[in-house]
Write a protein that holds these residues in place. Structure first.
Motif, PDB file in Angstrom:
ATOM      1  N   VAL A 128       0.710  -1.207  -0.263  1.00 24.83           N
ATOM      2  CA  VAL A 128      -0.015   0.003  -0.041  1.00 24.83           C
ATOM      3  C   VAL A 128       0.779   1.283   0.011  1.00 24.83           C
ATOM      4  CG1 VAL A 128      -1.664   1.243   1.299  1.00 24.83           C
ATOM      5  CG2 VAL A 128      -1.833  -1.276   1.211  1.00 24.83           C
ATOM      6  N   ALA A 129       1.935   1.015   0.753  1.00 25.06           N
ATOM      7  CA  ALA A 129       2.997   2.368   0.952  1.00 25.06           C
ATOM      8  C   ALA A 129       3.230   2.658  -0.454  1.00 25.06           C
ATOM      9  CB  ALA A 129       4.074   2.092   1.889  1.00 25.06           C
ATOM     10  N   GLU A 130       3.671   1.554  -1.269  1.00 24.80           N
ATOM     11  CA  GLU A 130       4.426   1.458  -2.660  1.00 24.80           C
ATOM     12  C   GLU A 130       3.339   2.126  -3.594  1.00 24.80           C
ATOM     13  OE1 GLU A 130       5.573  -2.312  -3.693  1.00 24.80           O
ATOM     14  OE2 GLU A 130       7.592  -2.140  -2.413  1.00 24.80           O
ATOM     15  N   SER A 158     -15.221   7.070   1.962  1.00 23.45           N
ATOM     16  CA  SER A 158     -15.226   8.214   2.737  1.00 23.45           C
ATOM     17  C   SER A 158     -14.068   9.178   2.672  1.00 23.45           C
ATOM     18  CB  SER A 158     -15.509   8.089   4.361  1.00 23.45           C
ATOM     19  OG  SER A 158     -15.583   9.443   5.079  1.00 23.45           O
ATOM     20  N   GLY A 159     -12.969   8.348   2.542  1.00 28.19           N
ATOM     21  CA  GLY A 159     -11.725   9.167   2.427  1.00 28.19           C
ATOM     22  C   GLY A 159     -11.513   9.705   0.958  1.00 28.19           C
ATOM     23  N   LEU A 168      -6.741   8.096   3.526  1.00 30.69           N
ATOM     24  CA  LEU A 168      -6.985   7.116   2.785  1.00 30.69           C
ATOM     25  C   LEU A 168      -5.882   6.075   3.030  1.00 30.69           C
ATOM     26  CD1 LEU A 168      -8.740   5.473   0.584  1.00 30.69           C
ATOM     27  CD2 LEU A 168      -7.418   6.806  -1.194  1.00 30.69           C
ATOM     28  N   HIS A 169      -4.772   6.519   2.818  1.00 26.22           N
ATOM     29  CA  HIS A 169      -3.373   5.862   2.914  1.00 26.22           C
ATOM     30  C   HIS A 169      -3.303   5.054   4.284  1.00 26.22           C
ATOM     31  CE1 HIS A 169       0.795   5.867   4.233  1.00 26.22           C
ATOM     32  NE2 HIS A 169       0.735   5.016   3.058  1.00 26.22           N
ATOM     33  N   THR A 170      -3.496   5.971   5.332  1.00 19.66           N
ATOM     34  CA  THR A 170      -3.608   5.606   6.597  1.00 19.66           C
ATOM     35  C   THR A 170      -4.616   4.532   6.818  1.00 19.66           C
ATOM     36  OG1 THR A 170      -2.747   7.691   7.482  1.00 19.66           O
ATOM     37  CG2 THR A 170      -3.522   5.984   9.081  1.00 19.66           C
ATOM     38  N   ALA A 257      -7.698  -4.978  -5.111  1.00 18.62           N
ATOM     39  CA  ALA A 257      -8.247  -4.726  -3.662  1.00 18.62           C
ATOM     40  C   ALA A 257      -8.352  -3.250  -3.566  1.00 18.62           C
ATOM     41  CB  ALA A 257      -7.750  -5.643  -2.671  1.00 18.62           C
ATOM     42  N   VAL A 258      -7.035  -2.648  -3.640  1.00 21.21           N
ATOM     43  CA  VAL A 258      -6.809  -1.146  -3.499  1.00 21.21           C
ATOM     44  C   VAL A 258      -7.788  -0.296  -4.505  1.00 21.21           C
ATOM     45  CG1 VAL A 258      -5.410   0.679  -3.326  1.00 21.21           C
ATOM     46  CG2 VAL A 258      -4.856  -1.272  -2.208  1.00 21.21           C
ATOM     47  N   ALA A 259      -7.539  -0.909  -5.797  1.00 27.48           N
ATOM     48  CA  ALA A 259      -8.111  -0.178  -6.841  1.00 27.48           C
ATOM     49  C   ALA A 259      -9.680  -0.207  -6.938  1.00 27.48           C
ATOM     50  CB  ALA A 259      -7.844  -0.792  -8.383  1.00 27.48           C
ATOM     51  N   ALA A 260     -10.057  -1.587  -6.422  1.00 22.58           N
ATOM     52  CA  ALA A 260     -11.708  -1.311  -6.243  1.00 22.58           C
ATOM     53  C   ALA A 260     -12.326  -0.592  -5.052  1.00 22.58           C
ATOM     54  CB  ALA A 260     -12.116  -3.160  -5.843  1.00 22.58           C
ATOM     55  N   GLY A 261     -11.667  -0.371  -3.919  1.00 26.10           N
ATOM     56  CA  GLY A 261     -12.188   0.538  -3.025  1.00 26.10           C
ATOM     57  C   GLY A 261     -11.990   1.986  -3.517  1.00 26.10           C
ATOM     58  N   VAL A 262     -10.690   2.181  -3.984  1.00 30.46           N
ATOM     59  CA  VAL A 262     -10.922   3.483  -4.365  1.00 30.46           C
ATOM     60  C   VAL A 262     -11.677   4.076  -5.693  1.00 30.46           C
ATOM     61  CG1 VAL A 262      -9.062   5.386  -5.623  1.00 30.46           C
ATOM     62  CG2 VAL A 262      -8.170   3.668  -3.691  1.00 30.46           C
TER      63      VAL A 262
END
Length: 288
Positions: A128-130, A158-159, A168-170, A257-262
């Motif tokens: 996620v950090a990358e 929400s973020g 969002l990152h956190t 997973a990250v892409a789907a949420g964003v």
């Protein structure tokens, strides 16, 4: 027996023979397999089939919805010709609501080892950090309140809607890997519904360029290091299209997973929507 009665008998038989129960059982097996794989992959970033299982689960959910819709239409037709059924169509066993990532760390179905907060600093947090181009930032304190993917999706959207990239990152980094991976399962049904609201009809192949234009800039701003192919694959599935040709290198398992949420948050922001309940049901439509 009159012609109408014979027709009614055939329609009832066709309705009763629809394999609703078989589809639901297969769906339950797939969800169980997904849960177990996510538990195993708590400590491993190697591809082990979770993205593929998520796609198969989504297709089965859509199939189950289509079968139930067909049963309803059979019932409506019988009523229209004056032959009401002796009761509602067989609904099959009730399927419990899926909660990807909700398996507790001390769940007896997993290996006899408790996964502690230290896992938060593992491969999921690093990836996620990358993606957010924050490799040098320290890992956040584990958030014990985010215990399942549905709650994480609410926070992520929400973020995104607030434009708070740091938050969002956190939120994404502060969860265990199995919770984060669950976004790939809970977000797609919402994505399909949101895209339908945006377009005014269920998304199809011809809508892919517009959807890409609507979200690509926002995704790039929020997650600058997300590989472009990940977003293309996700949007293709929203439009019920075959995914792009498989790349030479498989995407990192955290990326979809990250892409789907964003992407869910971006579509909500584009539509001016406040938070809505997360649902893992099948999409409303059955169009390809």
């Amino acid at each position: 027996m009159s012609i109408i009665e014979e027709l009614g008998a055939r329609v009832r038989a066709a309705s009763d023979e629809l394999p609703v129960e078989l589809v639901i059982k297969a769906l339950d097996h797939l969800k169980l397999a997904s849960e177990r794989l996510r538990w195993v992959r708590q400590e491993s970033a190697d591809p082990m089939g979770v993205p593929e299982l998520s796609a198969a689960t989504e297709h089965l959910e859509t199939a189950g919805h289509a079968l139930r819709l067909a049963q309803d239409q059979f019932t409506t037709y019988l009523a229209a010709i004056g032959l009401g059924r002796d009761g509602p169509p067989a609904a099959g066993p009730e399927r419990p609501a899926a909660r990807p990532g909700a398996r507790g760390p001390a769940d007896s179905s997993g290996p006899g080892r408790r996964v502690g907060p230290a896992a938060t600093g593992g491969w999921w947090s690093v990836r996620v950090a990358e993606l957010f181009d924050r490799r040098d930032s320290p890992a956040p304190t584990p958030d014990r309140e985010i215990t399942d993917a549905e709650e994480l999706l609410r926070r992520v959207t929400s973020g995104v809607r607030s434009g708070d990239r740091t938050r969002l990152h956190t939120d994404l980094r502060a969860v265990e890997a199995n919770v984060g991976l669950g976004l790939a399962s809970v977000a797609p049904p919402m994505l399909r519904d949101l895209a339908t609201e945006l377009l005014g009809h269920p998304p199809r192949a011809a809508d892919l360029p517009r959807l890409r234009r609507e979200v690509t800039g926002g995704v790039r701003d929020l997650v600058p290091n997300l590989p472009p192919g990940v977003l293309d694959t996700l949007l293709s599935r929203v439009c019920r299209m075959p995914p792009p040709k498989e790349p030479v290198e498989q995407p990192h398992p955290a990326d979809p997973a990250v892409a789907a949420g964003v992407l869910t948050g971006l579509l909500m922001r584009r539509l001016g929507l406040d938070q809505r309940p997360v649902t893992t049901r099948a999409p409303r439509d059955t169009h390809a």
